[in-house]
Write a protein that holds these residues in place. Structure first.
Motif, PDB file in Angstrom:
ATOM      1  N   GLU A   1     -10.099   2.699  -1.162  1.00  0.00           N
ATOM      2  CA  GLU A   1      -9.117   1.720  -0.692  1.00  0.00           C
ATOM      3  C   GLU A   1      -9.523   0.308  -1.120  1.00  0.00           C
ATOM      4  OE1 GLU A   1      -6.166   2.322   1.479  1.00  0.00           O
ATOM      5  OE2 GLU A   1      -6.521   4.211   0.419  1.00  0.00           O
TER       6      GLU A   1
ATOM      7  N   LEU B   1      -4.842  -1.416   4.628  1.00  0.00           N
ATOM      8  CA  LEU B   1      -5.898  -1.624   3.632  1.00  0.00           C
ATOM      9  C   LEU B   1      -7.225  -1.863   4.368  1.00  0.00           C
ATOM     10  CD1 LEU B   1      -4.112  -3.840   0.966  1.00  0.00           C
ATOM     11  CD2 LEU B   1      -5.211  -1.642   0.534  1.00  0.00           C
TER      12      LEU B   1
ATOM     13  N   LEU C   1      -7.310  -2.351  -3.507  1.00  0.00           N
ATOM     14  CA  LEU C   1      -7.039  -3.773  -3.290  1.00  0.00           C
ATOM     15  C   LEU C   1      -7.497  -4.590  -4.497  1.00  0.00           C
ATOM     16  CD1 LEU C   1      -6.180  -6.188  -1.576  1.00  0.00           C
ATOM     17  CD2 LEU C   1      -8.426  -6.093  -0.448  1.00  0.00           C
TER      18      LEU C   1
ATOM     19  N   ARG D   1       0.815  -1.221   0.000  1.00  0.00           N
ATOM     20  CA  ARG D   1       0.000   0.000   0.000  1.00  0.00           C
ATOM     21  C   ARG D   1       0.844   1.264   0.000  1.00  0.00           C
ATOM     22  NH1 ARG D   1      -1.783   4.152  -0.432  1.00  0.00           N
ATOM     23  NH2 ARG D   1      -3.798   5.021   0.197  1.00  0.00           N
TER      24      ARG D   1
END
Length: 715
Positions: A545, A531, A549, A380
């Motif tokens: 977010e 995440l 992913l 991330r």
């Protein structure tokens, strides 16, 4: 899927042949080249293939003149790939450029007419001018603060804000870059403009702003541009910001021959001003627009696609209604490949153990024959790469950090290209091309064997090795090719930022990984706080977010390995929990490798319970954190699902029962247990006992009475 018309196909031929290589949805995109069209294209569904074939079909059918078509995308690499494909389809005259490249070309051409004199120089970096502006205002900013301020200036410009209008917009969104309040940032924006004007330079956003201003203020120039380009294709349209949309509107005028392609599920750049609203609202703005959905995924195995769909679907369930659902709107992918390995989710006790576990697995893949260039480790934030780099170096795994210096800007590559230019004049064709090139590259530091270990030395060797392998590829496809041909190919690739494949696994942030793909993807740090990242403090940011992913998951072709760590440092408190986004996919993720960790880290993690699937909300699928939430099986954000009359009857019964026993009401049943009973409506004692808070003793004391209250409502 590969193009049926190869690089040597020559001029565009039979339109039906162009369409024959496409699936039904791609064929609908390509076979209708006129009029407005919006293509919602899921990850790995062949969108570039569809739009390049659309252009080729438009030219072959007579709907387009190739010089009147402009294809626009967002990165030099993507534009280069599009030009390569268009050449292979026989339409090299079609312009494929980034927004900035197309605007800069127009700005430089028309500047003498619109302004006079030489156009200003475009500076590659804002930071030096930001630093000078901050100094004039006596604002002290460190290196990170200067970068944040430069990014905020970029956001203000693409949002078409001025120094006068910035403050109100920034306050409305709660923006405070580099710790500056809105007034100070507005003043910095103003003085930054003064510094650039004094230096007679502009930045990349100014290129777009000045082009928009020029076209808006000079009708004659606007007419020339609109006369040049009649048909438009815009790729990655979910990443368009207000300034780019304004430019596109000027290019189009009152015409409607525009095809936009994008995926709202891959909208991950809101911090740059990008918004998927332009994509989702396209059909409403263009009367009669055709909408096509590309859903057939050719990239990933069904197992990877299942996880991706479940993760994205969790966002749709969490949205709570149509307006919010737009944040995670996207197509549901349909896998077209044969089955592959089950994706895994592994828990580790800390970040170092996670990095060591990933390095061990990657080393095993390399030893079994997997090419390093087909493996990626994604994360991330860039700060996560340090511990991974150390672990990979210890495991003797070559790696490259994506997002650093561009391939053709590296010192060793520039030096090698200069040497090859010199060798081009003396290449007499007496030796194979590969041998000649390797002999030249040895002067730049290349050797037949890679250096020991990793780091910068190994990365330099990998860069030169990529040039040697490119020479081999060129000799294989064009047997008569010599060093001058290789130099020409390198010049073309440098202009298009089309770097050759470099052997070494890729380390990249999720943002930097967008648009790329690998056979094997390790996605680390899948925990709350990373995440979604802690800074995601609104529902919209949390859903972005989730999309981030999803982008990471859909980079994997064959194997997907997810992992997370309970603590940051060895011996630290395991305060992290697995990402809420993985809850919908918990039942399909296979067991991880933590139990095989030689240090016993995985066993320790399982002993603490960190490998257990998280409890999730029955309504929206988000991970439940508090004991009360886990007891009722629903998060606080979701509305109650029980019948009010049933719940009130249970509360009244509890009140009377507690009074009769002279005990507080919660001693009978807590509010959470009572809510869980009302929502689950158990039909018998066995079902009632499954509810948290209803033990064997309370079942015997209150079971029959509770079930009697529920029966009238459950008949």
């Amino acid at each position: 899927m590969t193009d049926s018309l190869g690089a040597g196909a020559g001029p565009v031929g039979d339109p039906d042949l162009i369409l024959s290589a496409l699936d039904p949805e791609q064929r609908e995109v390509a076979g209708n080249p006129s009029g407005p069209m919006v293509v919602l294209a899921g990850a790995g569904t062949g969108k570039t293939r569809a739009i390049t074939h659309r252009i080729a079909y438009g030219v072959a059918s007579g709907a387009y003149h190739p010089a009147r078509v402009l294809a626009v995308t967002f990165t030099a690499r993507a534009a280069g790939e599009m030009r390569t494909r268009l050449r292979g389809l026989g339409v090299p005259a079609v312009q494929a450029r980034t927004f900035h490249a197309a605007a800069l070309r127009q700005l430089q051409f028309f500047w003498p007419q619109a302004v006079g004199g030489a156009p200003p120089e475009v500076v590659p970096q804002k930071v030096p001018a930001v630093a000078e502006a901050a100094g004039r205002l006596r604002i002290r900013l460190d290196r990170a603060g200067l970068r944040d301020a430069a990014a905020e200036i970029e956001w203000a410009k693409v949002s078409m804000l001025t120094a006068q209008t910035y403050a109100a917009a920034a306050r409305a969104q709660g923006r405070a870059p580099a710790g500056l309040d809105a007034t100070a940032m507005a003043r910095l924006l103003e003085v930054y403009g003064e510094v650039c004007a004094e230096r007679h330079v502009i930045d990349f956003e100014d290129v777009l702003l000045l082009t928009v201003g020029m076209l808006d203020e000079h009708p004659r120039i606007l007419a020339q541009v609109q006369g040049q380009y009649r048909h438009f294709v815009v790729d990655e349209y979910q990443d368009v910001n207000p300034l780019q949309q304004a430019l596109l509107d000027l290019w189009l005028g009152d015409r409607s021959d525009v095809c936009v392609v994008g995926d709202p599920a891959q909208s991950i750049y809101s911090f740059t001003g990008a918004s998927a609203d332009h994509l989702l609202g396209f059909a409403g703005r263009h009367s009669g627009a055709r909408t096509v959905r590309l859903v057939r995924n050719y990239r990933s195995t069904p197992q990877v696609i299942q996880v991706a769909n479940l993760v994205l679907g969790g966002g749709r369930r969490a949205s709570g209604g149509p307006p919010a659902a737009r944040a995670t709107e996207g197509v549901e992918l349909v896998a077209q490949r044969e089955p592959g390995p089950t994706p895994t989710l592994t828990a580790y006790p800390d970040d170092e153990a996670e990095a060591a576990g990933v390095a061990t697995q990657v080393r095993a893949l390399l030893d079994s024959g997997t090419r390093a260039s087909e493996i990626a480790v994604l994360y991330r934030t860039n700060s996560q790469s340090e511990v991974l780099e150390a672990a990979l170096a210890r495991a003797d795994v070559p790696y490259l950090v994506r997002g650093g210096e561009r391939f053709f800007s590296r010192a060793e590559v520039r030096s090698a290209v200069l040497l090859l230019r010199g060798a081009a004049r003396s290449d007499d064709g007496s030796q194979p091309l590969g041998e000649v090139v390797r002999s030249v590259l040895s002067g730049a530091g290349w050797g037949p064997q890679p250096p020991e270990g990793g780091g910068a030395t190994r990365e330099r060797w990998e860069s030169l090795q990529a040039l040697a392998l490119l020479a081999d590829d060129l000799a294989r496809t064009t047997p008569a090719a010599r060093v001058p041909d290789l130099v020409a190919e390198l010049d073309r690739r440098a202009a298009e930022q089309h770097a050759p494949t470099v052997e070494g696994i890729t380390l990249a942030s999720l943002h930097a990984a967008k648009g790329l793909e690998w056979d094997v993807v390790h996605l680390v740090g899948c925990s709350e706080g990373l995440l979604p990242i802690t800074l995601a403090d609104t529902p919209a940011r949390v859903e972005e977010e989730r999309r981030l992913l999803y982008v990471g998951i859909t980079r994997a072709r064959d194997r997907l390995v997810l992992s997370w760590a309970g603590a940051r440092a060895p011996g630290g408190r395991a305060s992290r929990s697995v990402s809420r986004f993985l809850a919908p996919a918990a039942t399909v993720l296979g067991a991880g490798a933590a139990g095989r960790d030689r240090t016993g880290a995985g066993r320790a993690a399982r002993k603490r319970g960190t490998d257990r699937a998280p409890r999730t909300c029955r309504t929206c699928g988000t991970v439940l954190h508090s004991a009360a939430e886990r007891k009722i099986g629903r998060c606080e954000a979701c509305p109650a699902t029980y019948d009010e009359a049933v719940f009130e009857s249970l509360r009244q019964w509890r009140k009377e029962t507690a009074a009769a026993a002279s005990v507080p009401a919660y001693v009978v049943f807590t509010d959470a247990t009572l809510t869980a009973i009302a929502e689950s409506m158990p039909a018998d004692q066995a079902a009632l006992q499954q509810i948290s808070g209803v033990g064997e003793r309370k079942l015997g004391m209150y079971g029959e009475a509770v079930l009697a209250l529920l029966r009238p409502s459950s008949d």
